[in-house]
Design an enzyme around this catalytic site. Structure first.
Site, mmCIF file in Angstrom:
data_model
loop_
_atom_site.group_PDB
_atom_site.id
_atom_site.type_symbol
_atom_site.label_atom_id
_atom_site.label_comp_id
_atom_site.label_asym_id
_atom_site.label_seq_id
_atom_site.Cartn_x
_atom_site.Cartn_y
_atom_site.Cartn_z
ATOM 1 N N TYR A 103 -1.489 -0.658 10.287
ATOM 2 C CA TYR A 103 -1.724 -1.134 8.911
ATOM 3 C C TYR A 103 -0.539 -0.749 8.015
ATOM 4 O O TYR A 103 -0.011 -1.586 7.264
ATOM 5 C CB TYR A 103 -3.023 -0.516 8.377
ATOM 6 N N SER A 136 0.861 -1.180 0.000
ATOM 7 C CA SER A 136 0.000 0.000 0.000
ATOM 8 C C SER A 136 0.894 1.226 0.000
ATOM 9 O O SER A 136 2.022 1.182 0.530
ATOM 10 C CB SER A 136 -0.872 0.026 1.264
HETATM 11 P P1 NDP Z 1 -11.774 -5.229 0.482
HETATM 12 O O1 NDP Z 1 -12.014 -4.894 1.912
HETATM 13 O O2 NDP Z 1 -12.642 -4.612 -0.567
HETATM 14 O O3 NDP Z 1 -11.799 -6.811 0.282
HETATM 15 C C1 NDP Z 1 -11.069 -7.586 1.181
HETATM 16 C C2 NDP Z 1 -11.022 -9.004 0.701
HETATM 17 O O4 NDP Z 1 -10.170 -9.740 1.595
HETATM 18 C C3 NDP Z 1 -12.363 -9.689 0.733
HETATM 19 O O5 NDP Z 1 -12.408 -10.631 -0.324
HETATM 20 C C4 NDP Z 1 -12.356 -10.409 2.090
HETATM 21 O O6 NDP Z 1 -13.172 -11.571 2.113
HETATM 22 C C5 NDP Z 1 -10.905 -10.804 2.168
HETATM 23 N N1 NDP Z 1 -10.412 -11.033 3.516
HETATM 24 C C6 NDP Z 1 -10.421 -10.203 4.584
HETATM 25 N N2 NDP Z 1 -9.868 -10.803 5.657
HETATM 26 C C7 NDP Z 1 -9.505 -12.040 5.242
HETATM 27 C C8 NDP Z 1 -8.909 -13.146 5.887
HETATM 28 N N3 NDP Z 1 -8.547 -13.090 7.184
HETATM 29 N N4 NDP Z 1 -8.688 -14.264 5.160
HETATM 30 C C9 NDP Z 1 -9.047 -14.338 3.857
HETATM 31 N N5 NDP Z 1 -9.614 -13.327 3.196
HETATM 32 C C10 NDP Z 1 -9.840 -12.192 3.895
HETATM 33 O O7 NDP Z 1 -10.218 -4.875 0.207
HETATM 34 P P2 NDP Z 1 -9.487 -4.165 -1.056
HETATM 35 O O8 NDP Z 1 -9.851 -4.832 -2.304
HETATM 36 O O9 NDP Z 1 -9.627 -2.700 -0.923
HETATM 37 O O10 NDP Z 1 -7.954 -4.484 -0.681
HETATM 38 C C11 NDP Z 1 -7.257 -5.594 -1.196
HETATM 39 C C12 NDP Z 1 -5.800 -5.440 -0.802
HETATM 40 O O11 NDP Z 1 -5.289 -4.198 -1.321
HETATM 41 C C13 NDP Z 1 -5.558 -5.409 0.707
HETATM 42 O O12 NDP Z 1 -4.357 -6.099 1.014
HETATM 43 C C14 NDP Z 1 -5.407 -3.926 0.995
HETATM 44 O O13 NDP Z 1 -4.632 -3.686 2.142
HETATM 45 C C15 NDP Z 1 -4.708 -3.450 -0.269
HETATM 46 N N6 NDP Z 1 -4.869 -2.025 -0.518
HETATM 47 C C16 NDP Z 1 -6.107 -1.477 -0.715
HETATM 48 C C17 NDP Z 1 -6.223 -0.108 -0.909
HETATM 49 C C18 NDP Z 1 -7.532 0.572 -1.104
HETATM 50 O O14 NDP Z 1 -7.578 1.827 -1.100
HETATM 51 N N7 NDP Z 1 -8.626 -0.144 -1.303
HETATM 52 C C19 NDP Z 1 -5.033 0.768 -0.899
HETATM 53 C C20 NDP Z 1 -3.812 0.072 -0.689
HETATM 54 C C21 NDP Z 1 -3.735 -1.268 -0.505
HETATM 55 P P3 NDP Z 1 -14.752 -11.530 2.567
HETATM 56 O O15 NDP Z 1 -15.491 -10.929 1.381
HETATM 57 O O16 NDP Z 1 -15.107 -12.945 2.818
HETATM 58 O O17 NDP Z 1 -14.817 -10.651 3.764
#
Ligand code: NDP
Length: 248
Positions: A157, A143
């Protein structure tokens, strides 16, 4: 032979967008999720409707036994893994460091850092030429927070993503001679549900004015970078992090 890709956290957001794009490029995709089975089913349904191959695999990446079971299911249903996207990640409620409990810190590091390590460990055991594999590729989700520190919001985070970047560099060097490339993508403010899960549903839009390009990014714009790193077009790229931040 199918190219087999596991994407953690692929039921929503960046992971789901990556699953759809990768399937269009011919990957057989394992769509991991933690609890939202309906959303994961919908991603798989869309991939299959377009003629692609996909399965759902439930697992909390912070639980080693569940991760091991997930990889075994992928082995059985899709065959030997050739790519992993360590995308699952969480934020927490806005807080200062002087307010953070150990329980909060442990959850953050267990899911974001240890989860990525254990998934990569299982992937390397399948991909590495030292383990009889034919190579592969890993993309880790960092990130912009790793650079910016997220003061007053979630330094925990940001630090977890800093760890992901060191992990990416170290693992990349460790397995570069075993046919495996390892890179990170560093998204900026992306329009997904992650901000609501930290209690700030409008966070990305509120901060959009601070982005040099004056807008948030989409999950698809991040997925574009991930699928490029997965592809043979990135064949000489390893151990690096690619900003997808609109210049932030
Ligand atoms: P979302 O919150 O939209 O989606 C998160 C996803 O991760 C969901 O599919 C969720 O599953 C899954 N998840 C959460 N916890 C677990 C767990 N313990 N085990 C397995 N799956 C899990 O996230 P984003 O798409 O925004 O983010 C994706 C990645 O990108 C992350 O690593 C985030 O830190 C990174 N990122 C995002 C940014 C942003 O602005 N959006 C910026 C920078 C980095 P379920 O649907 O079952 O809950």
């Amino acid at each position: 032979m199918d190219q087999v890709l596991l994407i953690t956290g692929a039921s929503r957001g960046i992971g789901a967008a990556t699953a759809l794009q990768a399937a269009r490029r011919g990957w057989a995709v394992a769509v991991n999720y933690a609890s939202n089975s309906l959303a994961a089913d919908e991603v798989v349904r869309s991939i299959r409707a377009a003629g692609g191959t996909a399965i759902t695999v439930q697992a909390d990446v912070g639980d080693e036994a569940q991760v091991i079971a997930m990889f075994e299911k992928v082995d059985a249903k899709l065959g030997r893994l050739t790519a992993l996207v360590n995308n699952a990640g969480v934020v927490d409620m806005q807080a200062r460091v002087d307010q953070m409990s150990v329980a909060r810190l442990e959850r953050m590091l267990r899911i974001n850092v240890i989860g990525s390590f254990v998934c990569a460990r299982e992937a390397v055991r399948r991909m590495s030429t030292q383990h009889g594999g034919s190579g592969g590729v890993i993309v880790n989700l960092s990130s912009a927070a790793a650079r910016l520190g997220s003061p007053g919001q979630y330094v925990d985070y940001a630090a977890s993503k800093g760890a992901i970047e060191s992990f990416t560099v170290g693992l990349a060097k460790e397995v570069a001679g075993e046919g495996i490339r390892v890179n990170a993508v560093r998204p900026g403010l992306i329009d997904t549900e992650i901000h609501a899960s930290g209690g700030l549903p409008d966070r990305a839009f509120q901060l959009a004015a601070t982005v040099p390009m004056k807008r948030t990014g989409s999950a698809d714009e991040v997925a574009n970078a991930i699928v490029w790193l997965l592809s043979p077009e990135a064949s000489y790229v390893t151990g690096t992090a690619l900003d997808v931040t609109g210049g932030r």
